[in-house]
Write an enzyme that holds these catalytic residues in place. Structure first.
Site, short mmCIF file in Angstrom:
data_model
loop_
_atom_site.label_atom_id
_atom_site.label_comp_id
_atom_site.label_asym_id
_atom_site.label_seq_id
_atom_site.Cartn_x
_atom_site.Cartn_y
_atom_site.Cartn_z
N LYS A 91 17.57 -13.90 32.46
CA LYS A 91 17.76 -14.50 31.14
C LYS A 91 16.57 -14.14 30.24
O LYS A 91 15.46 -14.59 30.46
CB LYS A 91 17.86 -16.02 31.22
CG LYS A 91 18.32 -16.61 29.87
CD LYS A 91 18.07 -18.08 29.73
CE LYS A 91 16.74 -18.41 29.13
NZ LYS A 91 16.53 -17.91 27.74
N GLY A 141 6.26 -18.00 31.19
CA GLY A 141 6.42 -18.85 30.01
C GLY A 141 5.43 -20.00 30.05
O GLY A 141 4.32 -19.84 30.55
N GLU A 194 4.91 -26.35 30.90
CA GLU A 194 5.87 -27.47 30.83
C GLU A 194 7.21 -27.04 31.42
O GLU A 194 7.82 -27.76 32.22
CB GLU A 194 6.09 -27.92 29.37
CG GLU A 194 4.89 -28.53 28.68
CD GLU A 194 3.83 -27.49 28.30
OE1 GLU A 194 4.18 -26.32 28.04
OE2 GLU A 194 2.63 -27.84 28.29
N GLU A 206 4.15 -17.15 36.05
CA GLU A 206 3.06 -16.57 35.26
C GLU A 206 3.03 -17.35 33.97
O GLU A 206 3.94 -17.24 33.15
CB GLU A 206 3.34 -15.07 35.04
CG GLU A 206 2.07 -14.29 34.79
CD GLU A 206 1.76 -14.21 33.32
OE1 GLU A 206 0.99 -15.08 32.84
OE2 GLU A 206 2.28 -13.32 32.66
N CYS A 253 -0.55 -14.45 26.94
CA CYS A 253 -0.95 -15.48 27.90
C CYS A 253 -2.43 -15.34 28.25
O CYS A 253 -3.07 -16.30 28.60
CB CYS A 253 -0.08 -15.38 29.14
SG CYS A 253 0.04 -13.71 29.75
N GLU A 284 -3.57 -24.24 24.79
CA GLU A 284 -3.13 -22.89 24.45
C GLU A 284 -2.45 -22.93 23.08
O GLU A 284 -1.47 -23.63 22.89
CB GLU A 284 -2.13 -22.39 25.50
CG GLU A 284 -1.73 -20.96 25.25
CD GLU A 284 -0.87 -20.39 26.38
OE1 GLU A 284 0.07 -21.07 26.81
OE2 GLU A 284 -1.16 -19.25 26.80
#
Ligand code: NAP
Ligand code: MG
Length: 492
Positions: free
Chosen positions: A189, A242, A245, A264, A298, A395
């Site tokens: 996805k 991603g 959370e 990751e 990231c 972040e």
């Protein structure tokens, strides 16, 4: 620059794939629903994309299951799997200008970045893992007694792969490369913001000879299509890139089937500049470290630690370079920074900028929207940042740098490590012993010394602490797609 001029302009760019790829067929969603994908530079709709949900994931998993349990992919000569992967890389390379343009259109990154960075790295990843396909082997083990004991490395099965929007082509290659080399089949996805290039790569995989059902792509939303992949009993392993959370939700939902997981996730990476560093190089490293990909990395070097002796002068340079950074149309070859990916990210970043001001940091440059159309934000530097401020801890995922001052090594290491994240870090110094000491003491999956954002398909990448687990790239990147089987044969 000649190649850049060859990049098609948005208006003439053919979109081609907007449907789901399931079992080798391009199909609409069973619900008939579609969603818009937008151009973040103009806020205009680029295309309507089929919106997969649980019913489509069901069909995709069935196809991937059959392709794994009965199909040729895990059973063919490993070298032939590698050849098909090399062919896929060649087909991508042949369309590099058009793919770079499509990536820029859907994501907002400068077309020059996609052309010179994302796609070459994606090609390297596919070719690196194509080379692994026939080099995955076990060991013979001298166990006690009269036995012949050996291990086999077998594919883990059907991999569910869920990727974000910041590097759509590159993340697709990072996920497909090791999975395909190992002999796994895939249900992927892409992110709702950026489905177009992943779909185009799936079309090229078909052309390259990847058998039906080996790669299935189901664009859609996280809580529907994504969650259906995570929960489906036919999925053996989930690979996710991603936010933390979402990773927590996935971990809970994957518990029922005890699925293998690799994550990751995000970071708040320290970029550390000692007074003895090559300050020209360090200033470029600070700039690229935070602003690459509109700050949507990231591993962004979002906490810049500067030794007190050079703090003032160095910050001046960083601020000056930020002021000069060219923000604008991703299709203009002079552009260094495009728009943020969507309104939600834009709002989130602007919220952090407000919080930085509210908490008493100094906004040395930037802090505002650019223009009134598209999600453009000025390169932003905060000085006088305190470790406990939100802009130093959380972040931001945008072009916002927090500068912190340090004087003592032990204090520096403690502060640099005082974060729930541990993805990356960098240190700038001419003192070799100090460079290695800092590299050892930082709790992060990657440490760059006198460089930043140096990626290679052969070098493992991934996080300590809440930046994730498992590694991607390199030989370690194959591990999550393999099971180890021990075979013990009595010789008595
Ligand atoms: P996200 O929610 O973690 O999205 C990443 C992927 O997971 C997308 O494909 C998303 O689908 C999917 N997803 C969302 N909820 C899911 C669920 N319940 N089950 C399965 N899959 C699910 O990230 P985001 O909302 O796009 O961005 C939020 C923040 O995450 C950013 O501001 C940044 O801090 C961080 N982030 C980190 C990275 C990274 O490279 N580590 C990348 C992107 C974002 P949708 O398409 O529906 O969202
Ligand atoms: Mg888009």
């Amino acid at each position: 620059m000649a190649t850049l001029a060859a990049a098609p302009k948005p208006a003439s760019l053919p979109i081609h794939q907007t449907q789901l790829l399931i079992d080798g067929q391009w199909v609409p969603a069973k619900s008939g629903k579609t969603f818009d994908t937008i151009n973040p530079a103009t806020e205009e709709v680029i295309a309507q994309v089929a919106e997969g949900d649980a019913a489509d994931v069901e069909a995709a998993v069935r196809a991937a299951r059959r392709a794994f349990d009965e199909g040729p992919w895990p059973r063919m000569n490993a070298r032939d799997r590698g050849r098909i992967m090399y062919r896929l890389a060649d087909l991508i390379e042949a369309e590099i200008d058009e793919l770079a343009a499509l990536e820029a259109l859907d994501n907002g990154k400068p077309v020059s970045d996609a052309r010179a960075g994302d796609i070459p790295l994606a090609l390297d990843t596919l070719r690196y893992y194509a080379g692994w396909a026939d080099k995955i082997h076990g060991q013979t083990i001298p166990i006690n007694g009269n036995y012949f004991c050996y291990t086999r490395r077998e594919p883990v099965g059907v991999a569910g792969q869920i990727i974000p929007w910041n590097f759509p082509i590159l993340m697709t290659a990072w996920k497909w490369g090791p999975a395909l080399a190992a002999g796994c089949t895939i249900v992927m996805k892409p992110a709702e913001q950026t489905p177009l290039t992943c779909l185009r790569l799936a079309r090229l995989a078909q052309k390259a000879g990847v058998p039906d059902g080996v790669i299935n792509v189901v664009p859609g939303f996280g809580p529907t299509a994504g969650a259906a992949i995570v929960k489906h009993p036919g999925i053996d392993k989930v690979a996710f890139t991603g936010s933390g959370e979402t990773a927590q939700i996935i971990m809970r939902q994957a518990a029922d089937g005890l699925k293998r997981l690799t994550f990751e996730l995000g970071g708040k990476s320290p970029n550390i500049v000692f007074a003895d560093a090559d300050l020209d190089a360090a200033a470029v490293g600070a700039h690229v470290g935070i602003y690459l990909n509109q700050g949507q990395c990231c591993c962004a070097g979002s906490r810049l630690f500067v030794e007190d002796a050079i703090h003032e002068k160095f910050v001046e340079r960083v601020v000056e370079m930020s002021r000069k950074r060219k923000v604008g149309d991703p299709f203009d070859p002079a552009t260094e920074q495009g728009p943020q990916v969507d309104r939600a990210q834009f709002d989130k970043i602007m919220g952090y900028i407000e919080s930085g001001k509210r908490e008493g940091a100094t906004c040395a440059t930037g802090g505002k929207r650019v223009g009134d159309r598209g999600f453009f934000i000025e390169p932003t530097v905060f000085t006088n940042v305190k470790d406990e401020m939100a802009i130093a801890r959380e972040e931001i995922f945008g072009p916002v740098l927090s500068v912190l001052k340090f004087s003592d090594m032990d204090e520096l290491i403690r502060r640099a490590n005082a974060t729930t994240f541990g993805l990356a870090a960098a240190v700038w110094t001419r003192d070799v012993a100090r460079a290695h000491e800092v590299a050892k003491r930082l709790r992060a999956g990657t440490v760059w010394v006198n460089c930043y954002d140096v990626f290679d398909a052969a070098a493992p990448f991934g996080g300590f602490k809440q930046s994730g687990f498992g590694r991607e790239l390199g030989e370690r990147g194959l591990d999550p797609y393999l099971e180890t089987k021990t075979v013990t044969v009595s010789l008595s």
